[in-house]
Write an enzyme that holds these catalytic residues in place. Structure first.
Site, PDB file in Angstrom:
ATOM      1  N   LYS A  10       7.189   6.430  10.794  1.00 24.23           N
ATOM      2  CA  LYS A  10       6.647   5.022  11.599  1.00 24.23           C
ATOM      3  C   LYS A  10       7.588   4.153  12.157  1.00 24.23           C
ATOM      4  O   LYS A  10       9.185   4.486  12.118  1.00 24.23           O
ATOM      5  CB  LYS A  10       6.196   4.036  10.235  1.00 24.23           C
ATOM      6  N   TYR A  50      -6.560   4.938  11.432  1.00 21.59           N
ATOM      7  CA  TYR A  50      -6.752   4.198  10.193  1.00 21.59           C
ATOM      8  C   TYR A  50      -8.246   3.594   9.976  1.00 21.59           C
ATOM      9  O   TYR A  50      -8.337   2.888   9.275  1.00 21.59           O
ATOM     10  CB  TYR A  50      -5.748   3.013  10.097  1.00 21.59           C
ATOM     11  N   PHE A  58      -5.779  -5.795   4.998  1.00 19.03           N
ATOM     12  CA  PHE A  58      -4.345  -5.327   5.517  1.00 19.03           C
ATOM     13  C   PHE A  58      -4.680  -4.593   6.945  1.00 19.03           C
ATOM     14  O   PHE A  58      -3.434  -4.145   7.519  1.00 19.03           O
ATOM     15  CB  PHE A  58      -3.625  -4.428   4.688  1.00 19.03           C
ATOM     16  N   ARG A  86       3.804  14.440   0.036  1.00 17.01           N
ATOM     17  CA  ARG A  86       3.623  13.189  -0.978  1.00 17.01           C
ATOM     18  C   ARG A  86       4.657  12.944  -1.955  1.00 17.01           C
ATOM     19  O   ARG A  86       5.089  11.852  -2.110  1.00 17.01           O
ATOM     20  CB  ARG A  86       2.083  13.361  -1.458  1.00 17.01           C
ATOM     21  N   THR A  92       3.330   4.491  -2.196  1.00 15.72           N
ATOM     22  CA  THR A  92       2.829   3.828  -0.867  1.00 15.72           C
ATOM     23  C   THR A  92       3.766   2.448  -0.704  1.00 15.72           C
ATOM     24  O   THR A  92       4.314   2.134   0.251  1.00 15.72           O
ATOM     25  CB  THR A  92       1.549   3.271  -0.894  1.00 15.72           C
ATOM     26  N   ARG A 103      10.537   6.882   0.911  1.00 16.14           N
ATOM     27  CA  ARG A 103      10.222   5.556   0.704  1.00 16.14           C
ATOM     28  C   ARG A 103      11.302   4.627   0.014  1.00 16.14           C
ATOM     29  O   ARG A 103      11.672   3.325   0.542  1.00 16.14           O
ATOM     30  CB  ARG A 103       8.797   5.158   0.346  1.00 16.14           C
ATOM     31  N   ASN A 113       6.730   1.067   5.851  1.00 17.36           N
ATOM     32  CA  ASN A 113       6.911   2.032   4.664  1.00 17.36           C
ATOM     33  C   ASN A 113       7.367   3.340   5.199  1.00 17.36           C
ATOM     34  O   ASN A 113       7.257   4.366   4.503  1.00 17.36           O
ATOM     35  CB  ASN A 113       5.999   2.162   3.478  1.00 17.36           C
ATOM     36  N   HIS A 116       4.015   8.132   6.956  1.00 16.75           N
ATOM     37  CA  HIS A 116       2.510   8.618   6.468  1.00 16.75           C
ATOM     38  C   HIS A 116       2.577   9.854   6.314  1.00 16.75           C
ATOM     39  O   HIS A 116       3.190  10.862   7.035  1.00 16.75           O
ATOM     40  CB  HIS A 116       1.477   7.959   7.524  1.00 16.75           C
ATOM     41  N   GLU A 127      -6.622  14.454  10.558  1.00 14.09           N
ATOM     42  CA  GLU A 127      -5.381  13.781  11.096  1.00 14.09           C
ATOM     43  C   GLU A 127      -4.677  14.619  12.234  1.00 14.09           C
ATOM     44  O   GLU A 127      -4.173  14.284  13.115  1.00 14.09           O
ATOM     45  CB  GLU A 127      -4.559  13.387  10.120  1.00 14.09           C
TER      46      GLU A 127
HETATM   47  P1  CMP Z   1      -0.365   4.901   5.017  1.00 15.91           P
HETATM   48  O1  CMP Z   1      -0.116   6.052   3.913  1.00 15.91           O
HETATM   49  O2  CMP Z   1       0.233   4.977   6.398  1.00 15.91           O
HETATM   50  O3  CMP Z   1      -1.709   4.545   4.975  1.00 15.91           O
HETATM   51  C1  CMP Z   1      -2.391   3.160   5.149  1.00 15.91           C
HETATM   52  C2  CMP Z   1      -1.244   2.338   5.025  1.00 15.91           C
HETATM   53  O4  CMP Z   1      -1.610   0.744   5.044  1.00 15.91           O
HETATM   54  C3  CMP Z   1      -0.210   2.344   4.027  1.00 15.91           C
HETATM   55  O5  CMP Z   1       0.560   3.703   4.345  1.00 15.91           O
HETATM   56  C4  CMP Z   1       0.758   1.161   4.150  1.00 15.91           C
HETATM   57  O6  CMP Z   1       1.679   1.147   4.982  1.00 15.91           O
HETATM   58  C5  CMP Z   1      -0.414   0.111   4.747  1.00 15.91           C
HETATM   59  N1  CMP Z   1      -0.781  -0.691   3.580  1.00 15.91           N
HETATM   60  C6  CMP Z   1      -0.860  -2.233   3.754  1.00 15.91           C
HETATM   61  N2  CMP Z   1      -1.301  -2.677   2.403  1.00 15.91           N
HETATM   62  C7  CMP Z   1      -1.720  -1.841   1.801  1.00 15.91           C
HETATM   63  C8  CMP Z   1      -2.357  -1.841   0.489  1.00 15.91           C
HETATM   64  N3  CMP Z   1      -2.437  -3.060  -0.068  1.00 15.91           N
HETATM   65  N4  CMP Z   1      -2.753  -0.673   0.148  1.00 15.91           N
HETATM   66  C9  CMP Z   1      -2.654   0.411   0.711  1.00 15.91           C
HETATM   67  N5  CMP Z   1      -1.983   0.485   1.932  1.00 15.91           N
HETATM   68  C10 CMP Z   1      -1.467  -0.697   2.346  1.00 15.91           C
END
Ligand code: CMP
Length: 140
Positions: A10, A50, A58, A86, A92, A103, A113, A116, A127
């Protein structure tokens, strides 16, 4: 079984010059990079990626962040690639990510973060084809 998963480094991690260190972790764990490109996502491209989060509070911040700078999108291939990636990424929310995960080491906030990774075989398939044509993937 051999699987493929989509990984995105990212904008926060690209800005920190952590591309190489993150990809080294994938390679050291036995994941092969079989496709890769750097792209600055448009709002439309990030929002479509997304789409499942469209109704979440969010979503707007997520799209804003993912379009804030270039990202490096890759296809990783290997034994159990989806779960392995993962595990390498960690939770996350970086505050909950286990020590030694990407992370924990590179991310600051739940939005910024660092990475992804696809969360299931179905999302991996969707994806990967969202970013790469078959002719852009190089099996090894
Ligand atoms: P990612 O795995 O890229 O998938 C969705 C992204 O939304 C996640 O990583 C986070 O960076 C972002 N995000 C922000 N707030 C939240 C939340 N409350 N729960 C999950 N993902 C979140």
């Amino acid at each position: 079984a051999t699987e493929r998963t989509l990984s995105i480094i990212k904008p926060d991690a690209v800005a920190k010059n952590a591309i190489g260190e993150i990809i080294a972790r994938f390679e050291k764990a036995g994941l092969n990079v079989v496709a890769a490109k750097m792209v600055h996502l448009s709002e439309e491209k990030a929002g479509g990626f997304y789409a499942e989060h469209k109704e979440r509070p969010f979503f707007k911040d997520l799209v804003g962040f993912m379009t804030s700078g270039p990202v490096v999108v890759q296809v990783l291939e290997g034994e159990g690639a989806i779960a392995k990636n993962r595990d390498l990424m960690g939770a996350t929310n970086p505050k909950e990510a286990a020590p030694g995960t990407i992370r924990a080491d590179f991310a600051e906030t739940i939005d910024a973060n660092a990475v992804h990774g696809s969360d299931s075989p179905e999302s991996a398939e969707r994806e990967i084809s969202y970013f790469f044509g078959n002719d852009e993937i190089c099996p090894r």
